[in-house]
Design an enzyme around this catalytic site. Structure first.
Site, PDB file in Angstrom:
ATOM      1  CG  LEU A  21      -2.235   0.743   1.155  1.00 45.09           C
ATOM      2  CD1 LEU A  21      -2.681   1.094  -0.110  1.00 45.09           C
ATOM      3  CD2 LEU A  21      -3.005   0.369   2.313  1.00 45.09           C
ATOM      4  CG  HIS A  22       2.611   2.290  -3.732  1.00 45.20           C
ATOM      5  ND1 HIS A  22       2.512   3.012  -4.751  1.00 45.20           N
ATOM      6  CD2 HIS A  22       2.173   1.280  -3.937  1.00 45.20           C
ATOM      7  CE1 HIS A  22       1.890   2.587  -5.726  1.00 45.20           C
ATOM      8  NE2 HIS A  22       1.718   1.310  -5.403  1.00 45.20           N
TER       9      HIS A  22
END
Lengths: 324, 90
Positions: free
Chosen positions: B14-15
């Protein structure tokens, strides 16, 4: 979300070995034991045979008094009392002032997997330092969606729905010379008895997200004086859309509160509307908070002045009536 | 209030770009979104920085907790987004 905390003996040792001058001298296998209270105990009375108050998951500090009393006991009695204490599931033993650990203590520590440490610090200093550390580590903690700013040295927590303009307002305040602690998410710790300390999560510290601009780094853009690592929280401001039916405080005579981790903070409900410069209003709120803290309540002083004037006028007209 | 557990399936985790997609979708709805991880941390689904503090890497389980008038539809959209690896190939 409030998380009950635990500290592991290993953590205490790793974090504080240098500061507390700790050396491990026995019971290494118990290094994963828990510490669940920041309060230390001294097992003097337990050595004398009274075990009722020895609590599990606490650190036991053996200072000069305990150590010398322990040595007046017969070897069999020493074994007896030590074994009884070990069975209570304590966190660890710490000998202060470099007192040499008695052999039977090390033996039982190894047997029951209870770590035994030695420190060169005297008990008084050791206890003060270790208590501060444990209080911080074991403090109740929560995280809140909001922005924490330092405005004139007051910690002001901006709350409100996303996209109400908290970050924009914070940026305005930074440009006016105030300091950012955290944007978007604030970790709050309760330092007993009633102090709330806020800081930013490590990963996003000093960053800010602004619609149209993206993620920016405040410390890089505005310099080191524009940010703070952490701050005591003294005032909360709830930013919300202007509701026609809601009666906003017009006088400032009433005070409302918000509870965080059981501690009450003064709360201002601040309607957002075109033409209202939130940054300036919040800056003034912080100034007003400073005044209140020094015991001066502008609204009350003003109200008193009005009442005095009314009374004067009331009695004045009475005199005039008599003259007539 | 509708809740659903999802697992991060894209390689990068989850960037920032992925988090912004969650926020863009969430902001189209009036419901509130909270995202929880299994380490007892939570973040507001309408805040990019908040979501990033969860540091959800590949394989991390997150719980989406949506509350409000259009909660069901929003939850469905978010689950779809995560399961589609945020539109990424890996």
């Amino acid at each position: 979300m409030v998380s009950p905390k635990n500290l592991i003996v290993r953590e205490l040792f790793q974090d504080q070995a240098e500061r507390l001058k700790l050396v491990i001298v026995g019971g290494e296998k118990g290094i994963k034991r828990k510490i669940s209270s920041p309060r230390i105990q001294k097992p003097g009375l337990a050595f004398a045979g009274y075990f009722a108050q020895i609590r599990s998951e606490r650190i036991q500090i053996i200072g000069n008094t305990e150590w010398s009393f322990f040595h007046t006991l017969s070897p069999s009695r020493r074994h007896e009392v030590l074994e009884a204490i070990c069975k209570i599931n304590i966190s660890c033993f710490i000998l202060t002032k470099n007192l040499p650990p008695p052999e039977d203590l090390i033996q039982l520590g190894n047997e029951y997997n209870i770590p035994i440490f030695q420190s060169s610090l005297p008990s008084s200093i050791f206890i003060r330092q270790v208590s501060t550390y444990m209080e911080e580590k074991l403090a109740l903690e929560t995280s809140i969606h909001g922005v924490l700013m330092d405005i004139y040295g007051r910690g002001v927590l901006l709350l409100g729905k996303s996209s109400i303009g908290k970050s924009e307002c914070a940026l305005d305040l930074i440009v006016r010379g105030h300091r950012l602690v955290s944007d978007d998410m604030v970790n709050i710790k309760l330092v007993p008895p009633d102090v709330l300390i806020g800081s930013g999560p490590e990963l996003i510290r000093y960053h800010m997200e602004l619609r149209g601009l993206g993620i920016i780094n405040i410390k890089d853009l505005f310099g080191v004086a524009s940010v703070r690592y952490r701050k005591k929280i003294e005032l909360a401001v709830m930013m919300e859309e202007w509701k026609k039916e809601y009666e906003y405080d017009r006088l400032g005579l009433e005070e409302s509160n918000i509870k965080i981790l059981g501690i009450e903070l003064p709360l201002l409900k601040m309607p957002v509307a075109p033409g209202r410069n939130m940054a300036i209003i919040i800056e003034v709120a912080a100034r007003n908070q400073l005044l209140k803290e020094s015991g001066y309540y502008s609204a009350r002083e003003f109200d008193n002045k009005v009442i005095v004037r009314l009374q004067q006028k009331g009695s004045g007209s009475l005199i005039e009536n008599i003259r007539e | 209030m509708p809740k659903k557990a999802v697992v991060i399936k894209n390689k990068l985790g989850l960037h920032a770009r992925a988090a912004s997609q969650i926020v863009i979708i969430s902001n189209k709805y009036s419901s509130d979104v909270m995202i929880h991880n299994n380490d007892n941390m939570s973040a507001n689904g309408k805040s990019v920085l908040g979501i990033l503090t969860l540091t959800a890497s590949l394989g991390t389980e997150l719980t989406l907790d949506v509350e409000g008038p259009d909660a069901e539809e929003l939850l469905e959209k978010l689950v779809e987004l995560v399961n589609n690896k945020f539109g990424e190939k890996n």
